[in-house]
Scaffold this motif. Structure first.
Motif, PDB file in Angstrom:
ATOM      1  N   ILE A  24       0.838  -1.200   0.000  1.00 52.98           N
ATOM      2  CA  ILE A  24       0.000   0.000   0.000  1.00 52.98           C
ATOM      3  C   ILE A  24       0.874   1.252   0.000  1.00 52.98           C
ATOM      4  O   ILE A  24       0.608   2.214  -0.736  1.00 52.98           O
ATOM      5  N   LYS A  25       1.930   1.247   0.799  1.00 53.85           N
ATOM      6  CA  LYS A  25       2.826   2.402   0.824  1.00 53.85           C
ATOM      7  C   LYS A  25       3.492   2.604  -0.531  1.00 53.85           C
ATOM      8  O   LYS A  25       3.639   3.739  -1.012  1.00 53.85           O
ATOM      9  N   ARG A  26       3.915   1.511  -1.148  1.00 56.70           N
ATOM     10  CA  ARG A  26       4.587   1.618  -2.440  1.00 56.70           C
ATOM     11  C   ARG A  26       3.634   2.142  -3.511  1.00 56.70           C
ATOM     12  O   ARG A  26       3.996   2.966  -4.358  1.00 56.70           O
ATOM     13  N   LEU A  27       2.392   1.666  -3.499  1.00 52.11           N
ATOM     14  CA  LEU A  27       1.432   2.086  -4.514  1.00 52.11           C
ATOM     15  C   LEU A  27       0.959   3.519  -4.302  1.00 52.11           C
ATOM     16  O   LEU A  27       0.606   4.209  -5.259  1.00 52.11           O
ATOM     17  N   SER A  28       0.917   3.951  -3.042  1.00 51.98           N
ATOM     18  CA  SER A  28       0.429   5.300  -2.768  1.00 51.98           C
ATOM     19  C   SER A  28       1.534   6.342  -2.807  1.00 51.98           C
ATOM     20  O   SER A  28       1.272   7.533  -2.626  1.00 51.98           O
TER      21      SER A  28
END
Length: 47
Positions: A24-28
């Motif tokens: 989630i952190k990588r995608l956001s």
């Protein structure tokens, strides 16, 4: 009745949760766009 801890399952659950958070952190992750020359962009599209 005795209660046993499922240590391998606990580790697996924690790993799944950490991977989910990392995904989630990588995608956001969004890079900030700074100092964009709007006139130059307009000139590129009018060519």
């Amino acid at each position: 009745m005795a209660v046993t801890q499922l240590k391998r399952k606990a580790k697996r659950n924690q790993a799944v949760a950490k991977n989910r958070v990392a995904t989630i952190k990588r995608l956001s992750l969004k890079l900030d766009v700074k100092r964009v020359d709007i006139e130059a962009l307009k000139a590129e599209f009018t060519k």
